[in-house]
Design a protein around this motif. Structure first.
Motif, PDB file in Angstrom:
ATOM      1  N   PHE A 152      -3.602 -40.647  96.801  1.00  0.00           N
ATOM      2  CA  PHE A 152      -3.273 -39.501  95.946  1.00  0.00           C
ATOM      3  C   PHE A 152      -2.173 -38.662  96.573  1.00  0.00           C
ATOM      4  O   PHE A 152      -2.181 -37.450  96.507  1.00  0.00           O
ATOM      5  CB  PHE A 152      -4.524 -38.653  95.703  1.00  0.00           C
ATOM      6  CG  PHE A 152      -5.368 -38.507  96.930  1.00  0.00           C
ATOM      7  CD1 PHE A 152      -4.974 -37.657  97.934  1.00  0.00           C
ATOM      8  CD2 PHE A 152      -6.523 -39.255  97.089  1.00  0.00           C
ATOM      9  CE1 PHE A 152      -5.734 -37.533  99.074  1.00  0.00           C
ATOM     10  CE2 PHE A 152      -7.275 -39.137  98.224  1.00  0.00           C
ATOM     11  CZ  PHE A 152      -6.887 -38.276  99.229  1.00  0.00           C
ATOM     12  N   PHE A 153      -1.245 -39.314  97.248  1.00  0.00           N
ATOM     13  CA  PHE A 153      -0.194 -38.546  97.904  1.00  0.00           C
ATOM     14  C   PHE A 153       0.961 -38.295  96.951  1.00  0.00           C
ATOM     15  O   PHE A 153       1.279 -39.125  96.110  1.00  0.00           O
ATOM     16  CB  PHE A 153       0.317 -39.302  99.127  1.00  0.00           C
ATOM     17  CG  PHE A 153      -0.728 -39.478 100.171  1.00  0.00           C
ATOM     18  CD1 PHE A 153      -1.201 -38.379 100.873  1.00  0.00           C
ATOM     19  CD2 PHE A 153      -1.264 -40.721 100.440  1.00  0.00           C
ATOM     20  CE1 PHE A 153      -2.185 -38.530 101.829  1.00  0.00           C
ATOM     21  CE2 PHE A 153      -2.243 -40.879 101.397  1.00  0.00           C
ATOM     22  CZ  PHE A 153      -2.710 -39.782 102.097  1.00  0.00           C
ATOM     23  N   GLU A 154       1.584 -37.160  97.104  1.00  0.00           N
ATOM     24  CA  GLU A 154       2.809 -36.913  96.362  1.00  0.00           C
ATOM     25  C   GLU A 154       3.970 -37.535  97.118  1.00  0.00           C
ATOM     26  O   GLU A 154       3.862 -37.821  98.303  1.00  0.00           O
ATOM     27  CB  GLU A 154       3.026 -35.411  96.220  1.00  0.00           C
ATOM     28  CG  GLU A 154       2.093 -34.805  95.206  1.00  0.00           C
ATOM     29  CD  GLU A 154       2.307 -33.308  95.101  1.00  0.00           C
ATOM     30  OE1 GLU A 154       3.458 -32.879  95.244  1.00  0.00           O
ATOM     31  OE2 GLU A 154       1.309 -32.615  94.903  1.00  0.00           O
ATOM     32  N   HIS A 155       5.069 -37.731  96.425  1.00  0.00           N
ATOM     33  CA  HIS A 155       6.228 -38.363  97.056  1.00  0.00           C
ATOM     34  C   HIS A 155       7.418 -37.434  97.026  1.00  0.00           C
ATOM     35  O   HIS A 155       7.556 -36.616  96.141  1.00  0.00           O
ATOM     36  CB  HIS A 155       6.575 -39.662  96.322  1.00  0.00           C
ATOM     37  CG  HIS A 155       5.491 -40.682  96.423  1.00  0.00           C
ATOM     38  ND1 HIS A 155       4.411 -40.695  95.570  1.00  0.00           N
ATOM     39  CD2 HIS A 155       5.296 -41.693  97.297  1.00  0.00           C
ATOM     40  CE1 HIS A 155       3.601 -41.686  95.919  1.00  0.00           C
ATOM     41  NE2 HIS A 155       4.113 -42.306  96.959  1.00  0.00           N
ATOM     42  N   ASP A 156       8.284 -37.572  98.033  1.00  0.00           N
ATOM     43  CA  ASP A 156       9.517 -36.791  97.999  1.00  0.00           C
ATOM     44  C   ASP A 156      10.577 -37.579  97.234  1.00  0.00           C
ATOM     45  O   ASP A 156      10.302 -38.662  96.718  1.00  0.00           O
ATOM     46  CB  ASP A 156       9.992 -36.432  99.415  1.00  0.00           C
ATOM     47  CG  ASP A 156      10.444 -37.637 100.207  1.00  0.00           C
ATOM     48  OD1 ASP A 156      10.478 -38.750  99.643  1.00  0.00           O
ATOM     49  OD2 ASP A 156      10.759 -37.475 101.394  1.00  0.00           O
ATOM     50  N   GLN A 157      11.807 -37.044  97.191  1.00  0.00           N
ATOM     51  CA  GLN A 157      12.803 -37.705  96.334  1.00  0.00           C
ATOM     52  C   GLN A 157      13.201 -39.078  96.848  1.00  0.00           C
ATOM     53  O   GLN A 157      13.805 -39.850  96.131  1.00  0.00           O
ATOM     54  CB  GLN A 157      14.032 -36.800  96.163  1.00  0.00           C
ATOM     55  CG  GLN A 157      14.857 -36.603  97.411  1.00  0.00           C
ATOM     56  CD  GLN A 157      14.520 -35.294  98.120  1.00  0.00           C
ATOM     57  OE1 GLN A 157      13.357 -34.925  98.246  1.00  0.00           O
ATOM     58  NE2 GLN A 157      15.527 -34.601  98.603  1.00  0.00           N
ATOM     59  N   LEU A 165       4.145 -37.626 101.014  1.00  0.00           N
ATOM     60  CA  LEU A 165       4.141 -36.303 101.632  1.00  0.00           C
ATOM     61  C   LEU A 165       2.745 -35.956 102.138  1.00  0.00           C
ATOM     62  O   LEU A 165       1.745 -36.388 101.567  1.00  0.00           O
ATOM     63  CB  LEU A 165       4.566 -35.247 100.614  1.00  0.00           C
ATOM     64  CG  LEU A 165       6.028 -35.309 100.205  1.00  0.00           C
ATOM     65  CD1 LEU A 165       6.292 -34.299  99.111  1.00  0.00           C
ATOM     66  CD2 LEU A 165       6.920 -35.031 101.406  1.00  0.00           C
ATOM     67  N   VAL A 166       2.725 -35.159 103.178  1.00  0.00           N
ATOM     68  CA  VAL A 166       1.456 -34.695 103.713  1.00  0.00           C
ATOM     69  C   VAL A 166       0.855 -33.698 102.721  1.00  0.00           C
ATOM     70  O   VAL A 166       1.539 -32.775 102.293  1.00  0.00           O
ATOM     71  CB  VAL A 166       1.693 -34.002 105.059  1.00  0.00           C
ATOM     72  CG1 VAL A 166       0.393 -33.520 105.636  1.00  0.00           C
ATOM     73  CG2 VAL A 166       2.380 -34.952 106.010  1.00  0.00           C
ATOM     74  N   PRO A 167      -0.373 -33.883 102.304  1.00  0.00           N
ATOM     75  CA  PRO A 167      -0.944 -32.962 101.325  1.00  0.00           C
ATOM     76  C   PRO A 167      -1.351 -31.625 101.954  1.00  0.00           C
ATOM     77  O   PRO A 167      -1.452 -31.506 103.177  1.00  0.00           O
ATOM     78  CB  PRO A 167      -2.182 -33.713 100.834  1.00  0.00           C
ATOM     79  CG  PRO A 167      -2.578 -34.543 101.994  1.00  0.00           C
ATOM     80  CD  PRO A 167      -1.315 -34.916 102.715  1.00  0.00           C
ATOM     81  N   VAL A 168      -1.544 -30.623 101.116  1.00  0.00           N
ATOM     82  CA  VAL A 168      -2.098 -29.357 101.597  1.00  0.00           C
ATOM     83  C   VAL A 168      -3.596 -29.406 101.294  1.00  0.00           C
ATOM     84  O   VAL A 168      -3.992 -29.657 100.158  1.00  0.00           O
ATOM     85  CB  VAL A 168      -1.461 -28.172 100.858  1.00  0.00           C
ATOM     86  CG1 VAL A 168      -2.041 -26.870 101.363  1.00  0.00           C
ATOM     87  CG2 VAL A 168       0.037 -28.189 101.051  1.00  0.00           C
ATOM     88  N   PRO A 227      -3.530 -36.341 107.026  1.00  0.00           N
ATOM     89  CA  PRO A 227      -3.111 -37.719 107.274  1.00  0.00           C
ATOM     90  C   PRO A 227      -1.850 -37.740 108.132  1.00  0.00           C
ATOM     91  O   PRO A 227      -1.032 -36.837 108.066  1.00  0.00           O
ATOM     92  CB  PRO A 227      -2.806 -38.244 105.872  1.00  0.00           C
ATOM     93  CG  PRO A 227      -3.569 -37.393 104.964  1.00  0.00           C
ATOM     94  CD  PRO A 227      -3.643 -36.046 105.603  1.00  0.00           C
ATOM     95  N   THR A 228      -1.717 -38.766 108.937  1.00  0.00           N
ATOM     96  CA  THR A 228      -0.538 -38.911 109.774  1.00  0.00           C
ATOM     97  C   THR A 228       0.099 -40.246 109.444  1.00  0.00           C
ATOM     98  O   THR A 228      -0.412 -40.986 108.611  1.00  0.00           O
ATOM     99  CB  THR A 228      -0.922 -38.865 111.257  1.00  0.00           C
ATOM    100  OG1 THR A 228      -1.979 -39.791 111.461  1.00  0.00           O
ATOM    101  CG2 THR A 228      -1.371 -37.488 111.664  1.00  0.00           C
ATOM    102  N   ILE A 244       8.127 -43.878 104.399  1.00  0.00           N
ATOM    103  CA  ILE A 244       7.115 -43.380 105.319  1.00  0.00           C
ATOM    104  C   ILE A 244       5.822 -43.176 104.549  1.00  0.00           C
ATOM    105  O   ILE A 244       5.790 -42.462 103.546  1.00  0.00           O
ATOM    106  CB  ILE A 244       7.592 -42.076 105.973  1.00  0.00           C
ATOM    107  CG1 ILE A 244       8.747 -42.402 106.920  1.00  0.00           C
ATOM    108  CG2 ILE A 244       6.457 -41.397 106.717  1.00  0.00           C
ATOM    109  CD1 ILE A 244       9.405 -41.214 107.518  1.00  0.00           C
ATOM    110  N   LEU A 245       4.776 -43.858 104.973  1.00  0.00           N
ATOM    111  CA  LEU A 245       3.488 -43.733 104.303  1.00  0.00           C
ATOM    112  C   LEU A 245       2.537 -42.939 105.192  1.00  0.00           C
ATOM    113  O   LEU A 245       2.578 -43.055 106.408  1.00  0.00           O
ATOM    114  CB  LEU A 245       2.884 -45.105 104.025  1.00  0.00           C
ATOM    115  CG  LEU A 245       3.719 -46.070 103.177  1.00  0.00           C
ATOM    116  CD1 LEU A 245       2.946 -47.350 102.939  1.00  0.00           C
ATOM    117  CD2 LEU A 245       4.083 -45.423 101.851  1.00  0.00           C
ATOM    118  N   GLN A 246       1.689 -42.171 104.565  1.00  0.00           N
ATOM    119  CA  GLN A 246       0.646 -41.472 105.321  1.00  0.00           C
ATOM    120  C   GLN A 246      -0.492 -42.466 105.479  1.00  0.00           C
ATOM    121  O   GLN A 246      -1.375 -42.542 104.641  1.00  0.00           O
ATOM    122  CB  GLN A 246       0.183 -40.221 104.572  1.00  0.00           C
ATOM    123  CG  GLN A 246       1.292 -39.272 104.210  1.00  0.00           C
ATOM    124  CD  GLN A 246       2.005 -38.722 105.422  1.00  0.00           C
ATOM    125  OE1 GLN A 246       1.423 -38.605 106.492  1.00  0.00           O
ATOM    126  NE2 GLN A 246       3.275 -38.397 105.292  1.00  0.00           N
TER     127      GLN A 246
END
Lengths: 309, 990
Positions: free
Chosen positions: B192-197, B202-205, B300-301, B317-319
């Motif tokens: 369920f991670f969001e992605h950048d452009q 992206l690391v979730p909050v 997540p790292t 880059i995957l978390q």
């Protein structure tokens, strides 16, 4: 140059003359990329700084024309400039020649060694100058703390009982910088000397021995040095010119400005005005003066050394 | 200039009559003369000053006695508490539940909350129970609590018994919250991670999740494994003081220490029940997708290097992992949810990497469905490994089997515990004793002992021989213990071995101790560093695999060629990635924001911008991380609209050249906050730093000021109390230096300039200032400035305080029991020096007593700022960003996220006053900081500040190195400064 008989001189020269014309623009074309960069990054900045040196420019607002104000305050008002000139001269005429002769001496000594040893020592002497900013290790050696390397050594051996602030006490700053500068400057000239020694024809020494050279010193003076004239000239010019540009080591070790400007050089003075006070007009004036001084000394050295050439 | 000689002089002065004193001095003048021939700095001047200091040492003997009356009360350690209560039995019965109905709480009685009856304790509130008739015993406290979704990352909880603090650890316990990715909970196991452009994950909050939790109060440092015991009896009043955030508590239970059966027994149980060994497919859960975590920082790292990490992608880059150094502090827990296809016995495999602590294992507790299955999982250790390892939970002989039922959701959790809590604890107490021993010797021989003198340590220090032998024995026992627990000889343990050897040689040849003292000190601080390392437990894990009992773990596919091909792909991909731009939007309206800070900070800011600024106001923002070239970029018109983290020097140079917006323009702006409102968020003097010609051109975002750090144990030992005024400090210095201990005033700021903060502090307290009439001339000719300067330099000439020193190691070893430093030094000590935890305090700086008998403890502050450029197209948007960024809410979120990434060592020093309370400071510390912060003043930054600071440095060095007259020296440099001010003002057209 006169054409020797036996070569097809006439045709060569005529082809050459025509060829010259043909080659000329091709050569310029081939030069062009380098020239563009040279003009853009060397010539243009020189002219820009000459132009800026007549203005008052604070980096953000448009430069104001002030004519010779910068120069007059540089020569008449600026005490610190005089200190920096003094220090620069110390570097140029003490560190420069000293390191020059040290290089020569070490190069000669090392040249006498067997090959593996020579490789090792070449690396040891050359390492400081290829290792970039490695001179910052001296901040640990010269640290003003009681536990700084040099201080603790001197305290343990009983020479001093309180730590000496090598890098902040004006009595020591210039000395510290000179030592580090010497250590650092052994590199390039040293390498070119070694190359020079290697390039000398061995048969010359044999001939010298036949002609009555009695010891290694005579060999050095009568044979080695004269054969190395181009290398010597190159190194001398490099050393002294480099000495005018001294500043990075000083600012990394003792800071810019150093305590009471004790290790302030012209380059640092320029940086002080340019990057700390944002008075680029004044900084340009300093750089123009430095530029002229460098050209002058270069010509002088070349003149002096050309006698031996 | 000659500390050792001055020590001798002092001794002589105290013990001999005046006649021989004069002889001695004349001898020392001769010695001094000899020295001058070797060392050019040595001059005759200090001799006279040393005579002075003899007098002052004798003088303040009486005043010291006065001081000695007050002394410190240090809370006992838990270990001491246990020893004191060794005769009290540990409770071994059923839990005794004290429910909400019987609790008394100032915030109201029990009410219904989330399906239970509970008391809601407000922030910083208290809740008290009267203990019913129970047997007098040591109990664990178990609390059932739920979050009220109040701010704060965790609850700190203090236990008071009969309104008294019990021991140090009881005041620092933590109740954890649950954190989860809000998108994740219902979606598991989907990613369920969001992605950048660029398509990177992206690391979730993480957000806080509500729900009832049960937790025992434990030692938050992880030094004690089984939770904290409290001695309770009938009629005792038990109070919980909940700090930082409101909480709902439904019950408190007095429970016995939980005991698990060993695996051998568990196995017999499996056999008796006839659980089947299974075959079939393994169930894999990706570690980066937890159900919830105990800490908002357990994010997540990413591992981009190993091809076998699941999932992996060379181009993006995957978390794909979790943990690393974010998962190293005791009690941090990650919980995953899983289910198995068949009921039966399973093995558990974990793919992990622990490449942080060389030669050392890290510990984890495993809980399945909330309970530790058997004893071996109470402290399961993961060994060091450079590469990824597949660990099958088990002992030397066999893998562990776990009975899992099909058709229901299980949870498995891993909590950080210290791998070697007992050893660390013992080492810490040994280190503390050795430090005391070091200090005892130091107090006799000084920092610069004479190698030819016999100090007769064995007759001066009581029980000298016995003590040394005791240390030697202790260390040997500890070493054997460490060897047994798996440390290899000559490995990282070498710091302890060396120390043991050194102590052995000390007891053989006590005469050699003075000469080897500084080496001894180095070994002690090496041990301290190693202990700090050892108490961290970082671990990175990729996945957990539930393997049916009959199956073998699949071999990891890391064939050489495959790894090589993957590395090559990563290398190729590195040409495409854009690493400097952090977020870019293509929009006319977009604000361009530059961050002058670290990459982690920039990531956090970016996350905040996208989640709570752009999201809220609809203003697009381009964020980039730019460290240098602000002024050249501004010159060429490529500069940003807003700069975050600009230093005051750059800011004033931009402001003086009309590049920044005067923020007072936003007084009547039609927005949430006008300039005056924003101004009120800061400490009243904060903005002075950014005021130039009555314009306010920047807002502070970070602020530090000095505070005083003292070693309470040493002060207690010497019968000293913390100095509140400079006079008291002078006395303290005398007492400490008589014992060969130092005091540290901040002086060094690199080579460039001297740290002026003490001068500024003294100047403020004397009522002076740097400038007069705006900044048309300096205030250094005033009596206040001369007094301040003289006093400042006297500390280094007459009191011979050191100017170059490593504060951290000297404070930690006790060589420097009092130091003034920026209050962020607290974090360094807190994280880096665990062995002196609880033995030091942070207090306001010494003050000056004013005519009206009030104590002025003003201190000088500095910091960094956020500024808005004039070229910004839409200045209202710019202001909206500024006021959003410095607001309490944003800054608190920023501070919390930074702390969660960098750990407590990276705790922020905010400029927005309200934020201080929102971050993890302990209450007493926060109070001290506020106390000092309220008295902070600043020197305004001007375009000639560079000249003042270099001139003050030069003047300071002139006085302290060449012993010139402070007044004259300051005057001389003052003339130069005024000349430069006039020149600069003319240059700027003023």
């Amino acid at each position: 140059m006169k054409a020797r008989p036996g070569y097809r001189c006439a045709s060569v020269s005529s082809v050459n003359r025509r060829g010259m014309k043909r080659y000329q623009w091709q050569e310029y074309i081939m030069l062009l990329p380098f020239f563009c960069f040279f003009a853009l990054f060397i010539i243009l900045p020189i002219f820009a700084s000459i132009a800026l040196s007549f203005t008052d420019f604070n980096m953000l607002q448009f430069p104001k024309f002030v004519f010779l104000d910068n120069y007059s305050s540089l020569f008449l008002d600026d005490d610190v400039f005089l200190i920096s000139v003094k220090n620069t001269l110390v570097f140029a005429f003490l560190t420069g020649p000293l390191s020059y002769f040290l290089c020569l001496l070490f190069a000669w000594l090392i040249n006498e060694m067997s090959k593996p040893l020579r490789m090792l020592f070449t690396l040891i002497f050359y390492a400081p100058s290829i290792a970039g900013n490695i001179f910052v290790v001296w901040t640990a050696i010269l640290s003003g703390d009681r536990y700084g390397l040099l201080n603790s050594l001197l305290i343990q051996t009983g020479f001093i009982s309180d730590p000496i602030k090598w890098l902040t006490n004006p009595a020591y700053t210039l000395g510290s910088v000179i030592v580090v500068q010497l250590w650092l400057s052994l590199g390039i000239s040293f390498l070119s000397f070694i190359a020079g020694f290697q390039g000398i024809d061995r048969s010359m020494y044999e001939a010298g021995a036949v002609d009555g050279i009695r010891n290694r010193f005579q060999e050095l003076i009568y044979l080695t040095l004269p054969s190395m004239a181009p290398m010597l000239l190159f190194s001398a010019v490099m050393q002294i010119t480099a000495s005018f540009g001294v500043g990075a080591v000083s600012s990394a070790l003792v800071g810019n400005p150093s305590t009471d400007y004790s290790a302030h050089t012209v380059v640092l003075h320029m940086q002080d005005y340019g990057m700390i006070r944002y008075e680029l007009g004044y900084a340009s004036a300093i750089s123009v003066v430095l530029f002229l001084a460098m050209i002058l000394t270069n010509t002088l050295i070349k003149k002096i050394l050309s006698k031996y050439n | 200039m000659n500390i050792e000689r001055s020590d001798l002089l002092r001794e002589v002065a105290l013990h001999m009559n005046a006649k021989s004193q004069i002889k001695w001095i004349s001898f020392s003048v001769g010695l001094c003369f000899l020295l001058t021939t070797i060392v050019p700095t040595a001059s005759a001047a200090p001799t006279a000053e040393e005579e002075l200091s003899i007098v002052s040492v004798q003088d303040d003997k009486d005043s010291c006695r006065e001081v000695e009356q007050e002394s410190y009360e240090v809370l006992p350690d838990y270990g001491t508490y246990l020893n004191e209560n060794a005769s009290v039995p540990v409770y071994d019965g059923k839990p005794i539940i004290l429910d909400a109905a019987h609790a008394s709480c100032a915030d109201g009685g029990a009410r219904s909350f989330e399906g239970r009856s509970a008391v809601i304790v407000s922030k910083d509130g208290y809740v008290t129970w009267e203990i019913p008739a129970v047997e007098e015993a040591l109990y664990l406290l178990q609390i059932r609590y739920a979050s009220t979704l109040d701010s704060g990352s965790a609850y700190s909880c203090e236990v008071l018994i009969n309104d008294k603090k019990v021991y140090r650890q009881a005041s620092l316990t933590v109740l954890h919250k649950k954190w989860a990715n809000p998108k994740g909970i219902s979606n598991l196991p989907a990613r369920f991670f969001e992605h950048d452009q660029y398509g990177n994950e992206l690391v979730p909050v993480l957000e806080e999740v509500q729900g009832w939790q049960v937790q025992c109060l434990t030692d938050s440092d992880g030094r004690y494994e089984d939770g904290l015991l409290f001695r309770l009896g009938t009629g005792d009043r038990l109070t919980l003081h909940i700090k930082k955030s409101a909480i709902a508590i439904s019950e408190l239970s007095l429970v016995a220490v939980e005991k698990q059966m060993p695996y051998e027994q568990k196995k017999l149980e499996y056999q008796a029940s006839g659980y089947p060994m299974l075959s079939g497919e393994a169930t894999v859960i990706q570690a980066e997708l937890p159900l919830y975590t105990s800490d908002s920082s357990l994010l997540p790292t990413s591992d981009h290097m190993s091809v076998a990490t699941q999932p992996q992608d060379a181009m993006h880059i995957l978390q794909n992992t979790i943990g690393k150094e974010y998962w190293q502090y005791a009690e941090q827990t990650i919980t995953w949810q899983f289910s198995v296809p068949k009921t039966g016995l399973y093995k558990i495999n974990i793919r992990y990497r622990q490449n942080y602590q060389r030669g050392v294992s890290v510990g984890r507790v495993f809980r399945i469905d909330g309970a530790i299955p058997f004893e071996e999982l109470k402290n399961y250790q993961f060994e060091f490994s450079d590469s990824w390892e597949n660990e099958q939970l088990g002992n030397e002989n066999e893998p562990f089997l776990f009975y899992l039922e099909a058709g229901k959701d299980h949870t498995i959790s891993m909590e950080v515990v210290m791998a070697y809590p007992t050893q660390v604890r013992k080492l810490e107490s040994t280190l503390q004793e050795l430090n005391t021993f070091y200090r005892q010797v130091l107090m006799i021989v000084g920092t610069n002992p004479d190698p030819y003198r016999d100090y007769m340590l064995d007759s001066i220090i009581p029980n000298f021989k016995e003590e040394l032998e005791q240390y030697q024995e202790d260390l040997q026992v500890l070493l054997n213990d460490l060897y047994e627990s798996g440390f290899k000889r000559g490995g990282s343990i070498v710091v302890v071995e060396e120390l043991a050897d050194m102590i052995a040689s000390f007891s053989e040849k006590p005469g050699k101790i003075p000469v080897r003292l500084s080496t001894f000190n180095d070994s002690l601080s090496a041990l301290g560093n190693w202990l700090a390392e050892l108490s961290r437990q970082p671990l990175e894990i990729d996945y957990l695999m539930f393997l049916p009992g009959n199956e073998e773990a699949p071999r990891e596919d890391t064939a050489l060629f495959k790894s090589f091909a993957y590395s090559f792909q990563v290398f190729l991909a590195s040409f495409y990635g854009d690493y400097s731009s952090i977020a870019s939007v293509d929009s006319e309206r977009a604000l361009s924001v530059w961050i002058n800070s670290g990459r982690d900070q920039a990531q956090v800011i970016k996350r905040l911008v996208s989640s709570s600024f752009t999201g809220k106001y609809g203003i697009p923002v381009n964020v980039s991380l730019v460290l240098q070239g602000l002024i050249p970029a501004t010159l060429s018109g490529k500069g940003p609209d807003i700069i975050i983290g600009v230093n005051p020097t750059d800011a004033v140079n931009l402001a003086a050249r009309d590049a920044l917006v005067d923020l007072r323009d936003f007084q009547d702006v039609d927005q949430a906050a006008s300039f005056d409102t924003v101004r009120s968020w800061f400490q009243p003097y904060s903005l002075d730093l950014y005021t130039y010609e009555n314009e306010i051109y920047a807002l502070p975002i970070e602020e530090v000021f000095n505070m005083m750090f003292i070693r309470t144990d040493i002060f207690q030992e010497l019968g000293l109390s913390a100095p509140r005024t400079w006079e008291e400090l002078n006395n303290t210095i005398s007492v400490l230096s008589r014992n060969n201990l130092d005091v540290g005033l901040p002086t060094n700021q690199g080579q460039n300039s001297v740290n002026e903060s003490i001068f500024q502090t003294l100047l403020f307290q004397n009522g002076g200032s740097y400038y007069e009439d705006g900044w048309s001339k300096t205030g250094f000719s005033s009596p206040a400035a001369i007094t301040a300067f003289t006093q400042w330099t006297e500390y280094f000439t007459q009191y011979t305080l050191p100017t170059d020193y490593d504060l951290f190691s000297r404070f930690r070893s006790g060589q420097m029991p009092l130091a003034l430093n920026a209050y962020s030094f607290y974090n360094n000590l807190n994280v880096g020096a665990p062995e002196i935890r609880g033995l030091w305090e942070m207090l306001p700086v010494p003050g000056t007593i004013k005519e009206d008998k009030t104590l002025d403890q003003s201190t000088a502050g500095s910091g960094s700022a956020i500024a808005l450029f004039r070229k910004t197209a839409n200045k209202d948007d710019g202001w909206r960003f500024l006021q959003w960024y410095v607001s309490n809410e944003t800054q608190a979120m920023y501070a919390r996220q930074i702390e969660s990434i960098l750990g407590p060592g990276g705790r922020c020093t905010p400029a927005t006053v309200g934020v201080l309370h929102e971050i993890g400071w302990e209450e007493e510390v926060e109070e001290q900081i506020m106390n000092q912060w309220n008295q902070m003043k600043v020197i305004p930054m001007t375009p000639v500040s560079y000249y003042l600071s270099r001139s003050i440095s030069n003047a300071f060095r002139k006085v302290t190195y060449s012993y010139t007259d402070p007044r004259e020296t300051l005057n001389r440099y003052n003339r130069e400064i005024n000349k430069e001010i006039a020149r600069k003002r003319a240059n700027l057209g003023l």
